[in-house]
Design a protein around this motif. Structure first.
Motif, PDB file in Angstrom:
ATOM      1  N   PHE A  74       0.833  -1.211   0.000  1.00  0.00           N
ATOM      2  CA  PHE A  74       0.000   0.000   0.000  1.00  0.00           C
ATOM      3  C   PHE A  74       0.869   1.263   0.000  1.00  0.00           C
ATOM      4  CE2 PHE A  74      -2.155   3.348   2.381  1.00  0.00           C
ATOM      5  CZ  PHE A  74      -3.310   3.478   1.644  1.00  0.00           C
ATOM      6  N   ASP A  78       1.053   4.317  -3.169  1.00  0.00           N
ATOM      7  CA  ASP A  78       0.576   5.687  -3.044  1.00  0.00           C
ATOM      8  C   ASP A  78       1.768   6.645  -3.043  1.00  0.00           C
ATOM      9  OD1 ASP A  78      -0.527   8.099  -2.345  1.00  0.00           O
ATOM     10  OD2 ASP A  78      -2.019   7.197  -1.016  1.00  0.00           O
ATOM     11  N   SER A  79       1.737   7.595  -3.969  1.00  0.00           N
ATOM     12  CA  SER A  79       2.896   8.498  -4.118  1.00  0.00           C
ATOM     13  C   SER A  79       3.116   9.362  -2.879  1.00  0.00           C
ATOM     14  CB  SER A  79       2.701   9.392  -5.332  1.00  0.00           C
ATOM     15  OG  SER A  79       1.608  10.261  -5.103  1.00  0.00           O
ATOM     16  N   LEU A  80       2.051   9.537  -2.060  1.00  0.00           N
ATOM     17  CA  LEU A  80       2.173  10.399  -0.882  1.00  0.00           C
ATOM     18  C   LEU A  80       3.372  10.019  -0.019  1.00  0.00           C
ATOM     19  CD1 LEU A  80       0.986  12.469   1.206  1.00  0.00           C
ATOM     20  CD2 LEU A  80      -0.239  10.537   2.172  1.00  0.00           C
ATOM     21  N   LYS A  83       6.880  10.547  -1.584  1.00  0.00           N
ATOM     22  CA  LYS A  83       7.094  11.992  -1.686  1.00  0.00           C
ATOM     23  C   LYS A  83       7.382  12.584  -0.299  1.00  0.00           C
ATOM     24  CE  LYS A  83       4.780  13.275  -5.926  1.00  0.00           C
ATOM     25  NZ  LYS A  83       3.456  13.510  -6.518  1.00  0.00           N
ATOM     26  N   SER A 246       4.908  20.920  12.317  1.00  0.00           N
ATOM     27  CA  SER A 246       3.484  21.086  12.603  1.00  0.00           C
ATOM     28  C   SER A 246       3.198  22.430  13.260  1.00  0.00           C
ATOM     29  CB  SER A 246       2.937  19.929  13.430  1.00  0.00           C
ATOM     30  OG  SER A 246       3.548  19.897  14.670  1.00  0.00           O
ATOM     31  N   GLY A 249       5.361  25.040  10.204  1.00  0.00           N
ATOM     32  CA  GLY A 249       5.165  24.787   8.783  1.00  0.00           C
ATOM     33  C   GLY A 249       3.755  25.085   8.331  1.00  0.00           C
ATOM     34  N   SER A 251       0.336  24.043   5.777  1.00  0.00           N
ATOM     35  CA  SER A 251      -0.363  22.786   5.564  1.00  0.00           C
ATOM     36  C   SER A 251       0.316  21.969   4.472  1.00  0.00           C
ATOM     37  CB  SER A 251      -1.802  23.057   5.163  1.00  0.00           C
ATOM     38  OG  SER A 251      -2.453  23.726   6.202  1.00  0.00           O
ATOM     39  N   ASP A 252       1.054  22.642   3.582  1.00  0.00           N
ATOM     40  CA  ASP A 252       1.666  21.897   2.476  1.00  0.00           C
ATOM     41  C   ASP A 252       3.106  21.485   2.775  1.00  0.00           C
ATOM     42  OD1 ASP A 252       2.510  24.449   2.492  1.00  0.00           O
ATOM     43  OD2 ASP A 252       2.097  24.877   0.374  1.00  0.00           O
ATOM     44  N   LEU A 254       5.388  18.997   3.630  1.00  0.00           N
ATOM     45  CA  LEU A 254       5.250  17.550   3.660  1.00  0.00           C
ATOM     46  C   LEU A 254       6.455  16.960   4.377  1.00  0.00           C
ATOM     47  CD1 LEU A 254       3.123  15.703   2.418  1.00  0.00           C
ATOM     48  CD2 LEU A 254       4.597  15.441   0.436  1.00  0.00           C
ATOM     49  N   TYR A 261       1.970  10.747  11.720  1.00  0.00           N
ATOM     50  CA  TYR A 261       1.022  11.191  12.748  1.00  0.00           C
ATOM     51  C   TYR A 261      -0.415  11.074  12.230  1.00  0.00           C
ATOM     52  CZ  TYR A 261      -1.216  14.275  16.162  1.00  0.00           C
ATOM     53  OH  TYR A 261      -2.040  14.794  17.120  1.00  0.00           O
ATOM     54  N   ASP A 262      -0.630  11.580  10.997  1.00  0.00           N
ATOM     55  CA  ASP A 262      -1.976  11.512  10.410  1.00  0.00           C
ATOM     56  C   ASP A 262      -2.435  10.070  10.257  1.00  0.00           C
ATOM     57  OD1 ASP A 262      -2.184  14.181  10.296  1.00  0.00           O
ATOM     58  OD2 ASP A 262      -1.848  14.383   8.146  1.00  0.00           O
ATOM     59  N   GLU A 263      -1.504   9.228   9.824  1.00  0.00           N
ATOM     60  CA  GLU A 263      -1.835   7.827   9.610  1.00  0.00           C
ATOM     61  C   GLU A 263      -2.256   7.196  10.936  1.00  0.00           C
ATOM     62  OE1 GLU A 263      -2.864   5.589   7.110  1.00  0.00           O
ATOM     63  OE2 GLU A 263      -1.439   6.934   6.170  1.00  0.00           O
ATOM     64  N   VAL A 272      -0.421   0.520   9.154  1.00  0.00           N
ATOM     65  CA  VAL A 272       0.244   1.274   8.096  1.00  0.00           C
ATOM     66  C   VAL A 272       1.246   2.260   8.695  1.00  0.00           C
ATOM     67  CG1 VAL A 272      -0.083   3.085   6.369  1.00  0.00           C
ATOM     68  CG2 VAL A 272      -1.452   1.021   6.259  1.00  0.00           C
TER      69      VAL A 272
END
Lengths: 303, 363
Positions: A74, A78-80, A83, A246, A249, A251-252, A254, A261-263, A272
């Motif tokens: 997975f 996903d390029s996220l 990147k 956080s 920075g 929102s963009d 990365l 954290y989001d995951e 994941v």
């Protein structure tokens, strides 16, 4: 009898660091690896198989058969994620270079200062640690925001006509990282530079070197172990940095720490996020191994 | 040796004594949102019941959920919001309430009960503490200068041209897809509680069009931002925005903060008190819930935090500036336009979160 006891004692002291590593690094790491091959579930804890220690070997085997590498697939798809890794590495490399650029002259100045001043200067470098890291990063919000100290100062100087937007951009992240990690760069550099023998420079001068040549031919090569140590002390924690991007920075911005954290918190996908952490560790192990090799080589040379 | 024995016996006795004292002392461990109660309520509860409260606070549902799912939190009362509560009930985190120990439940407000049924069918696991809306907070002066009026519609946020006019003065949005995606769905005329993947993607696409004007996605910075005048618009929780309004008024620096429940309607959310399955002090937890449901107590809490509560009998005891503020206690017409949502399934949750990351980071 006494000798046997002594040799056991001597051997067990060797084992202390291994035990330490086992307890504080390997065991948690294996738990994370195990989580990374589990599946998320709406349950307590939120993944399957939960793997209860008391199930005994047959139960464990049953659980192990359920493991899968689907989380890793997975992440690859996903390029996220890649990147985020790349962006983290880029930010860490740039920030480390900036820290070196600022830290080296600082350490050099400290090491060449009169001997009586040095403890005070060293103290000044360590002093920020007396305040919480979080509070110091928060303070930068007050400095960098649109009506903040920096903008007001620049406006007052007349350098800028309109307040700059620095907060919530990558520039603010760089400022935050360089500020927070500067001591980790300065301390190993200082330790190295301070030990260098000044008579070497005099010899270089006697042999016809200008001061600049003497620096690049003598001081710089001798300081390389300090440079490498400082760079790794800054680079490695920066890659996984979460607090600075956080708070400062946008929102963009990365970075892998935020993605993780989001995951974990937003997607509630512990498996994941564990897989993300395992890959991050693998990415970091390569530079750490390079570091150790260069350390080893430096030691050989000394001998 | 004698000395040693003495020096060891005395502390042992002391330890034994404190253990006995602790065994008799009744305690309840409460984990609530930060800044969410009039602290004098806690002291009065202890005075009346003799139960000591250990009060701890959190500032995001995600943090609470992570602790609950890991288990063994040591908390006896926790306060998750509706959609989170629903999923946590599914995961088996909470124990059913013993209604015989909660006589004050008769004061609860049927309308709120009906709506929280979506999360906790039959209200078996939770009672409502506070409820509110997710709307638009704004700097009255800055918005008037740029748009010439007050905010009454979601147009100001979802119309890229209108939002761009406010870009220079700062726009924050909650970093919570569960709050913002339903608003986008509702604006598009779809069911805000839609579980349809295409519709969810359309909502995300709408948000993508306004993304460039948004300065930050964050779930608490906007309180200070609005109060200090650093930002001029925030899509946020009603009570937080009222808090910003009060702070701005206290500071008296010329910042006036307004809150709008837009005419198209807004999300209604509920913070529910529940007892974890592994709570140690179940009786004390029930006593605490029952105390909170006493009309005078919950009225005091509402008067302090500026949120509406789910207790009908408390309405008469509320301060005028709370109960008569339509932004806190909306009239029947507005109330009818407020919607509730239920949790997304695992697949949609991942889809929405992925879209959300795309909106936030452009990746």
């Amino acid at each position: 009898m006494k000798r046997v006891l002594q040799s056991i004692a001597a051997r067990s002291t060797i084992w202390v660091p291994y035990f330490w590593l086992l307890l504080l690094f390997l065991a948690p790491f294996l738990m994370v690896v195990k989580l990374s091959v589990s599946e998320p579930a709406i349950a307590q804890p939120p993944y399957l198989p939960a793997m209860d220690f008391w199930d005994g070997p047959p139960g464990w085997w049953e659980d192990i058969r359920q493991f899968s590498i689907s989380n890793y697939i997975f992440i690859m798809e996903d390029s996220l994620y890649w990147k985020s890794y790349l962006s983290s590495l880029r930010i860490a490399i740039i920030a480390t270079s900036l820290t070196l650029l600022i830290g080296y002259p600082l350490a050099y100045g400290m090491a060449r200062a009169p001997r009586a001043w040095r403890p005070t200067l060293l103290m000044l470098v360590i002093l920020p640690f007396w305040t919480s890291f979080l509070i110091r990063v928060y303070a930068w919000i007050g400095i960098l925001k649109k009506e903040g100290l920096l903008n007001q100062f620049l406006l007052w100087l007349g350098v800028i006509g309109e307040p700059l937007t620095i907060l919530n951009t990558n520039i603010a992240v760089y400022i935050g990282i360089v500020y927070s990690y500067l001591p980790f760069m300065v301390l190993p550099l200082y330790a190295n530079l301070e030990k260098q023998d000044v008579s070497l420079l005099e010899a270089a001068n006697d042999l016809g070197c200008t001061n600049r040549q003497a620096f690049w031919k003598v001081t710089w090569p001798l300081s390389l172990p300090g440079v490498i140590a400082g760079c790794f002390l800054v680079f490695i924690p920066t890659v996984g940095e979460f607090v600075i991007p956080s708070l400062l920075g946008g929102s963009d911005t990365l970075m892998i720490g935020r993605t993780l954290y989001d995951e974990f918190f937003q997607n509630r996908d512990w498996p994941v996020s564990s897989a993300v952490a395992v890959i991050l560790l693998l990415i970091l192990i390569v530079p750490i191994m390079l570091f150790q090799r260069s350390e080893g080589r430096a030691k050989e040379r000394e001998q | 040796m004698k000395f040693l024995a003495k020096s060891m016996v005395l502390p042992a006795i002391a330890v034994a004594l404190t253990c006995v004292a602790q065994a008799q002392e009744r305690v309840v461990n409460v984990y609530n949102w930060s800044d969410y109660i009039d602290e004098s309520i806690l002291g009065e509860f202890t005075k009346e019941t003799g139960i000591k409260i250990v009060y701890d606070v959190f500032d995001s549902n995600e943090i609470l959920e992570t602790k609950l799912l890991a288990g063994g939190t040591g908390y006896d009362v926790v306060v998750p919001s509706g959609t989170f509560l629903a999923r946590q009930i599914q995961a088996g985190v909470f124990q059913p309430l013993d209604m015989s120990k909660l006589p004050n439940a008769k004061h609860l407000w049927a309308e709120i009960q009906r709506r929280t049924d979506a999360y906790d069918p039959g209200q078996k696991h939770s009672i409502n503490y506070m409820w509110g809306t997710t709307g638009i907070g704004y700097n009255v002066k800055a918005v008037k200068e740029r748009l010439g009026g007050e905010i009454t519609s979601w147009d100001v946020f979802f119309d890229p041209e209108k939002l761009a006019k406010l870009q220079d003065c700062g726009i924050h949005v909650l970093d919570a897809p569960a709050e913002i995606i339903p608003a986008a769905l509702n604006y598009l005329g779809k069911n805000p509680d839609s579980k349809d993947a295409d519709e969810l993607k359309q909502a995300a696409a709408l948000l993508q069009t306004v993304r460039s004007s948004v300065q930050k996605f964050h779930s608490s910075e906007y309180i200070n931002g609005l109060a200090n005048g650093d930002i001029c618009l925030a899509v946020g929780w009603s009570g937080d925005i009222f808090q910003a309004r009060d702070r701005a008024a206290e500071a008296d620096a010329g910042v006036e903060v307004g809150y709008s429940i837009p005419e198209q309607g807004a999300l209604m959310w509920f913070d529910q008190m529940a007892i974890p399955s592994d709570a140690n002090n179940v009786d004390e937890a029930h006593e605490f819930l029952n105390y909170i449901m006493r009309p005078d107590v919950i009225a005091k809490a509402s008067n302090y935090v500026y949120y509406a509560n789910g207790n009908q009998a408390s309405t008469a005891l509320l301060d005028k500036d709370v109960v008569e503020d339509p932004a806190i206690y909306p009239d029947a017409e507005t109330l009818a336009k407020l919607y509730v949502t239920t949790p997304w399934g695992a697949r949609n949750q991942r889809l929405v979160n992925r879209e959300w990351t795309r909106i936030k980071t452009g990746q």
